[in-house]
Design a protein around this motif. Structure first.
Motif, PDB file in Angstrom:
ATOM      1  N   TRP A 198       3.877  18.760   0.609  1.00  0.00           N
ATOM      2  CA  TRP A 198       2.932  19.572   1.373  1.00  0.00           C
ATOM      3  C   TRP A 198       1.630  18.705   1.932  1.00  0.00           C
ATOM      4  O   TRP A 198       1.081  19.114   2.941  1.00  0.00           O
ATOM      5  CB  TRP A 198       2.568  20.908   1.003  1.00  0.00           C
ATOM      6  CG  TRP A 198       3.836  21.702   0.547  1.00  0.00           C
ATOM      7  CD1 TRP A 198       4.063  22.069  -0.698  1.00  0.00           C
ATOM      8  CD2 TRP A 198       5.111  21.850   1.395  1.00  0.00           C
ATOM      9  NE1 TRP A 198       5.081  22.726  -0.646  1.00  0.00           N
ATOM     10  CE2 TRP A 198       6.033  22.616   0.400  1.00  0.00           C
ATOM     11  CE3 TRP A 198       5.424  21.469   2.571  1.00  0.00           C
ATOM     12  CZ2 TRP A 198       7.175  23.000   0.849  1.00  0.00           C
ATOM     13  CZ3 TRP A 198       6.670  21.724   2.890  1.00  0.00           C
ATOM     14  CH2 TRP A 198       7.556  22.652   2.183  1.00  0.00           C
ATOM     15  N   VAL A 228       2.217  16.927   5.228  1.00  0.00           N
ATOM     16  CA  VAL A 228       2.218  17.855   6.399  1.00  0.00           C
ATOM     17  C   VAL A 228       1.140  17.743   7.248  1.00  0.00           C
ATOM     18  O   VAL A 228      -0.244  17.768   6.578  1.00  0.00           O
ATOM     19  CB  VAL A 228       2.579  19.387   5.969  1.00  0.00           C
ATOM     20  CG1 VAL A 228       2.468  20.191   7.074  1.00  0.00           C
ATOM     21  CG2 VAL A 228       3.888  19.283   5.311  1.00  0.00           C
ATOM     22  N   PRO A 229       0.853  17.779   8.476  1.00  0.00           N
ATOM     23  CA  PRO A 229      -0.300  17.735   9.297  1.00  0.00           C
ATOM     24  C   PRO A 229      -0.935  19.108   9.088  1.00  0.00           C
ATOM     25  O   PRO A 229      -1.147  19.739  10.026  1.00  0.00           O
ATOM     26  CB  PRO A 229       0.151  17.467  10.885  1.00  0.00           C
ATOM     27  CG  PRO A 229       1.500  17.580  10.741  1.00  0.00           C
ATOM     28  CD  PRO A 229       2.082  17.733   9.308  1.00  0.00           C
ATOM     29  N   PHE A 274      -3.701  22.169  11.020  1.00  0.00           N
ATOM     30  CA  PHE A 274      -3.141  23.570  11.493  1.00  0.00           C
ATOM     31  C   PHE A 274      -4.325  24.425  10.715  1.00  0.00           C
ATOM     32  O   PHE A 274      -4.557  25.518  11.316  1.00  0.00           O
ATOM     33  CB  PHE A 274      -2.023  23.518  10.752  1.00  0.00           C
ATOM     34  CG  PHE A 274      -1.348  24.668  10.006  1.00  0.00           C
ATOM     35  CD1 PHE A 274      -0.622  25.706  10.717  1.00  0.00           C
ATOM     36  CD2 PHE A 274      -1.485  24.903   8.614  1.00  0.00           C
ATOM     37  CE1 PHE A 274      -0.070  26.680  10.201  1.00  0.00           C
ATOM     38  CE2 PHE A 274      -1.027  26.217   8.060  1.00  0.00           C
ATOM     39  CZ  PHE A 274      -0.199  27.205   8.902  1.00  0.00           C
ATOM     40  N   TYR A 292       9.345  25.991   6.018  1.00  0.00           N
ATOM     41  CA  TYR A 292       9.156  24.562   6.066  1.00  0.00           C
ATOM     42  C   TYR A 292       8.453  23.914   7.093  1.00  0.00           C
ATOM     43  O   TYR A 292       7.722  22.930   7.268  1.00  0.00           O
ATOM     44  CB  TYR A 292      10.613  24.213   5.586  1.00  0.00           C
ATOM     45  CG  TYR A 292      11.149  24.208   4.319  1.00  0.00           C
ATOM     46  CD1 TYR A 292      10.425  24.603   3.260  1.00  0.00           C
ATOM     47  CD2 TYR A 292      12.553  23.976   4.233  1.00  0.00           C
ATOM     48  CE1 TYR A 292      10.650  24.771   2.006  1.00  0.00           C
ATOM     49  CE2 TYR A 292      13.068  24.042   2.896  1.00  0.00           C
ATOM     50  CZ  TYR A 292      12.191  24.547   1.584  1.00  0.00           C
ATOM     51  OH  TYR A 292      12.744  24.756   0.562  1.00  0.00           O
ATOM     52  N   LYS A 293       8.753  24.694   8.410  1.00  0.00           N
ATOM     53  CA  LYS A 293       8.166  24.193   9.714  1.00  0.00           C
ATOM     54  C   LYS A 293       6.624  24.189   9.469  1.00  0.00           C
ATOM     55  O   LYS A 293       6.006  23.550  10.184  1.00  0.00           O
ATOM     56  CB  LYS A 293       8.618  24.962  10.843  1.00  0.00           C
ATOM     57  CG  LYS A 293       9.944  24.106  11.309  1.00  0.00           C
ATOM     58  CD  LYS A 293       9.784  22.957  12.445  1.00  0.00           C
ATOM     59  CE  LYS A 293      11.028  22.325  12.983  1.00  0.00           C
ATOM     60  NZ  LYS A 293      11.554  21.342  12.189  1.00  0.00           N
ATOM     61  N   LEU A 294       6.426  25.410   8.959  1.00  0.00           N
ATOM     62  CA  LEU A 294       5.024  25.786   8.619  1.00  0.00           C
ATOM     63  C   LEU A 294       4.176  24.894   7.662  1.00  0.00           C
ATOM     64  O   LEU A 294       3.094  24.930   7.495  1.00  0.00           O
ATOM     65  CB  LEU A 294       4.551  27.206   8.440  1.00  0.00           C
ATOM     66  CG  LEU A 294       4.989  28.170   9.580  1.00  0.00           C
ATOM     67  CD1 LEU A 294       5.007  29.682   9.148  1.00  0.00           C
ATOM     68  CD2 LEU A 294       4.255  27.965  10.978  1.00  0.00           C
ATOM     69  N   GLY A 295       4.773  24.164   6.981  1.00  0.00           N
ATOM     70  CA  GLY A 295       4.577  23.286   5.792  1.00  0.00           C
ATOM     71  C   GLY A 295       4.082  24.035   4.538  1.00  0.00           C
ATOM     72  O   GLY A 295       3.407  23.852   4.043  1.00  0.00           O
TER      73      GLY A 295
END
Lengths: 458, 458
Positions: free
Chosen positions: A442, A445-446, A450, A403-406
């Motif tokens: 998603w 998410v930035p 990334f 989740y942190k990685l999106g």
């Protein structure tokens, strides 16, 4: 996160198909100081035996081991729920000095009188192995008085890995069967289901398939398990073992002792479920009706789920998945199931795979796939980013990393809430994968930034 | 009827704990260590301990939780874990590159007698600890105290390892928040700063375990008390420890070593305890309370008066940590509720004494127990039903079985979010706590109201 070095000593536990020569190192203790995702012997025993719902599960040690394993694994029961309580001898400092045997004995008498379980399992934790409590003797003494099986489970945490815990659990199960071993007749057209724990009701789905095939299930070890059923297990014709690591030991012991052959199967995905049912049907070739019924069953079931699978596949084709699970056998099934959905597997790893498992994984994977043994979170994050995966399949500790990685996540471990086995399980799995991979969250998410960072790196 | 195994008849139990209201020391130490910036917690014991603690913290915070382990083997438990720990220190500094390793022990390493202090010194001598990096450690045997004890021991260890006195006061104030949520730590900091005081808050898990989603995975998030801040605690003008169980030891140690005057206050939960905290800050730092904080206090008071008719005479059962329960009971009494059953799993005489002091004069009996468990609480509830239950997630079994309105509070919360983002401490937290209590009570009122007395306006 621009560069993540891989532990020098771990280089042989990571393999990239098509780049490295294949000699993956596995089945070794984790390096001291590594942030390993692995657990201990106790954990292995606890997860295997826990679903036996009419048994008493007493954890002999300080409180932690009981607290951390209190009802965290959703192994459903259709009847008694004694297994969902948490019983601990809660050893304190004086017990460590003077020994915990008396406390254990008292606890067993109290609990057995109160709850009248059909059997009791006493889990030895690290400390019990160190202070030298004679748990075997206490169990014998109590069993003689109360007249039910009271079995020590030698699961001291430091005595190996989770796999050794599976073995300790198998030893206890085997003893339980042995205690009841009377020259009883074999039950015709019957099997035991091994290594199935009824997470989300999965045992019930599989049992229903066998019922429709005309096969009697004597015992499930241990999903929705009962002591009496386990104690009749020696009367079955065949052991059908799911889940690579956990109950193969018991199947081997039973083969030796009772001449019951075993086959290894998986119920994840269409191919593997069909193969499993066909393999069992083939075993009973003298009753051709079973194979006929199996064929009908598979056809009906596949027909039911195919339309939805095809629809979901349209959105999922070309998406990339990373897999990190406990046993390698599960990984095999997942790779097949994901391929069925048009997805590519770009990373696959396990906590407990052996050399043969990894060799097979290598054959199954596309070039460029990263194969990992006993990975740490940094490695997982590194390769997930590098491979630009859309989905991570793993357990509780991996979820927040994904989740942190999106990216999307699917729990294929203890904490899954819906059944993923069999044909309807495949449909559930496809839905779950589709829901998370195509989720609009998603897009929030930035992620583009990334991705740019990744392409710069490459 | 998940807890059909709870019977009404209360028998003395000496040898066992059923459905614990606590867990073991190491997880508290791990949580405290995560509140140091650029620190990797390290579990000196079997692999399972570390895996269980990480999983439990991950389930509660829904964030990646990093920690390393010494991965004990049978060999290390016979010959000592020195080699494992030295190797681990080397591995961690070369691969994961933290500034600080915070080592805590386990029942295993404590019982075999590993001297972690000596091992840390040896690691420095052998050049395994790079210049400017640190290895701190706390002794946290699982068979003593509870998770709160472990938190306290690690908090004391970080103060003792880093603190120095230059002889020149720095004008700052040490605040030790205790085993509370990251949101609570942030709220305490906000309030102290609002008073015009510069705090050194330790440990500080805000922005570590409630950090934002960035699309990147950072092994060491932005938050946490820094080594420099911890060093400066010896020059602070005073220390306020919030909670006798989790925070007093570290404050007293700073007082003894560097003559930093300390006082132990209750956690600021509810109106009275927050008033005392603010007053202590005011007196110790010689500042006055700004209007903004007086305004927040007024808002809390306003809600209490607005809604007090719904609190009157409501019986409450409580389970949690001692430092939370003492001010919570005070708060509930002050709003005319009736705390009738109060259990903490953490042993210690002071807890029962404090609760008795607050409740002895009441015209109804109050059950209180330190070192108790949730089974006992449930038995009490069966004998004397309540209108509200406040406990960690494990309370939900009782809430469901006996149909009790339920407010989740404490550790762990495994089935809801929000607790790590919204505080329950200080005036703002008091408002949130009241909102939760009211929601639970009024939802029940609405649910059970017959149609003719189902009211729009409450």
């Amino acid at each position: 996160m621009e560069t993540i070095s891989v532990l020098e000593d771990r280089k042989n536990q990571i393999y990239r198909k098509g780049q490295d020569s294949f000699d993956i190192s596995c089945e070794k203790k984790s390096l001291a100081g590594a942030v390993s995702q692995r657990a201990c012997v106790f954990c292995g025993s606890r997860v295997v035996l826990y679903p036996i719902a009419d048994a008493l599960h007493l954890i002999h040690g300080p409180i932690g081991c009981a607290s951390y394993t209190w009802d965290i694994r959703g192994a459903l029961s259709s009847g008694p729920e004694l297994h969902r309580m948490s019983f601990s001898t809660d050893l304190s400092e004086t017990d460590i000095v003077f020994g915990g045997e008396k406390k254990l004995e008292k606890a067993l008498f109290e609990l057995i009188e109160e709850y009248e379980p059909k059997a009791a399992f006493v889990y030895c934790t690290c400390i019990v192995g160190i202070i030298g409590d004679d748990v075997e003797a206490v169990c014998k003494k109590v069993a003689a008085k109360v007249g039910i099986p009271v079995l020590p489970v030698h699961s001291e945490g430091f005595k190996g890995t989770k796999k050794d815990g599976y073995k300790a659990a198998c030893d206890a199960l085997f003893k339980l069967i042995e205690l009841n071993r009377k020259p009883e007749k074999q039950i015709p057209l019957s099997i035991n289901i091994l290594g199935e724990f009824n997470i989300g009701g999965e045992t019930w789905i599989i049992k229903e398939y066998y019922r429709r095939m005309g096969i009697e299930v004597v015992a499930v070890m241990t999903g929705d398990g009962r002591v009496a059923e386990v104690q009749s297990a020696h009367r079955a014709c065949l052991n059908v073992v799911q889940c690579s690591g956990s109950l193969t030991y018991l199947a081997k012991d039973m083969e030796k002792a009772y001449g019951i052959p075993y086959i290894r199967v998986s119920y994840f995905g269409i191919e593997d479920t069909s193969d499993a049912l066909y393999d069992v049907a083939a075993f009973f070739e003298d009753t051709p009706k079973i194979m006929e019924r199996t064929k009908t069953l598979v056809q009906e079931e596949v027909k039911t789920i195919l339309p939805e699978l095809s629809a979901l596949k349209k959105d999922l084709t070309g998406k990339r998945a990373a897999i990190y699970v406990g046993g390698a056998f599960k990984a095999f099934s997942l790779i097949k199931a994901l391929k069925h959905l048009g997805m590519a597997v770009v990373l696959v790893g396990s906590q407990t795979g052996n050399k043969d498992d990894y060799a097979l994984l290598r054959e199954m994977c596309d070039p460029g796939t990263v194969i990992l043994d006993d990975a740490n979170p940094l490695e997982l994050a590194k390769y997930v980013m590098e491979k630009d995966a859309h989905l991570f399949i793993g357990g509780v500790k991996e979820r927040p990393i994904a989740y942190k990685l999106g990216i999307g996540f699917c729990d294929h471990n203890h904490e899954r809430k819906i059944p993923l086995v069999g044909f309807e399980g495949m449909e559930n799995f496809a839905r779950e994968v589709h829901e998370t991979v195509t989720s609009p969250v998603w897009d929030l998410v930035p992620r583009k930034a990334f991705n740019r960072a990744i392409s710069k790196k490459g | 009827m998940l807890l059909r195994h709870t019977n009404k008849e209360i028998k003395p139990r000496k040898a066992l704990t059923v459905n614990p209201a606590k867990t073991c020391q190491p997880i508290g130490a791990m949580y405290a260590s995560l509140g140091i910036h650029n620190c990797l917690p390290h579990s000196h014991g079997s692999q399972g301990c570390c895996a269980y603690h990480r999983s439990a913290l991950t389930r509660h915070f829904r964030e990646p939780v990093m920690a390393a382990t010494s991965s004990f083997t049978e060999g290390s438990s016979v010959f000592g874990g020195q080699a494992n720990l030295v190797q681990a220190i080397n591995t961690i500094f070369t691969t994961y590159e933290p500034d600080i390793i915070a080592v805590h022990t386990t029942c295993l390493s404590e019982t075999i007698g590993d001297d972690v202090n000596q091992i840390a010194i040896k690691a420095v001598k052998d050049g395994k600890v790079p210049e400017g990096k640190h290895v701190i450690h706390a002794s946290t045997p699982s068979y003593v105290g509870s998770h709160v004890t472990g938190f306290s021991n690690m908090t004391k260890a970080m103060a003792m390892y880093f603190s120095k006195s230059t002889g020149t006061p720095n004008g700052k104030f040490n605040i030790i928040p205790g085993y509370v949520e990251p949101s609570d730590m942030a709220e305490i900091k906000r309030l102290v700063k609002g008073m015009g005081i510069t705090p050194i808050l330790f440990p500080d898990t805000s922005n570590v375990l409630n950090g934002p989603m960035t699309g990147k995975y950072n092994m060491y998030p932005d938050g946490g008390v820094t080594a420099e801040e911890l060093t400066a605690t010896g020059d602070s003008i005073g220390t306020i420890a919030l909670g006798a169980t989790a925070s007093a030891d570290a404050a007293r140690a700073l007082d003894t070593r560097w003559k930093v005057p300390c006082q132990v206050q209750d956690l600021p939960i509810g109106l009275g305890a927050t008033d005392r905290f603010i007053d202590a800050l005011r007196k110790a730092a010689g500042v006055s309370v700004p209007d903004s904080i007086t305004g927040e206090r007024g808002q809390l008071l306003d809600i209490i008066t607005d809604m007090h008719q719904y609190f009157y005479g409501k019986k409450v059962a409580l389970a949690g940590d001692p430092d939370h329960l003492i001010p919570l009971v005070e708060f509930l009494l002050s709003i005319d509720m009736m705390p009738v059953h109060i259990v903490t799993g953490t042993p210690g005489k002071n807890f029962e004494k404090r609760i008795r002091e607050m409740t002895d004069h009441l015209p109804y009996p109050v059950n209180v127990k330190a070192g108790g468990d949730l089974f006992q609480l449930h038995q009490w509830i069966k004998n004397e039903p309540v209108d509200l239950l406040m406990a960690n997630t494990y309370g939900k079994y009782m809430a469901k079985d006996d149909d009790i309105p339920f407010v989740r509070m404490g550790f762990p919360i495994l089935d809801r979010v929000g607790h790590s983002y919204f505080p329950t401490v200080c005036y703002k937290g008091g408002i949130r706590l009241l909102e939760k209590i009211l929601d639970a009570l009024l939802d029940r009122l609405d649910r059970d109201a017959p149609e003719e007395s189902f009211e729009l306006v409450l």
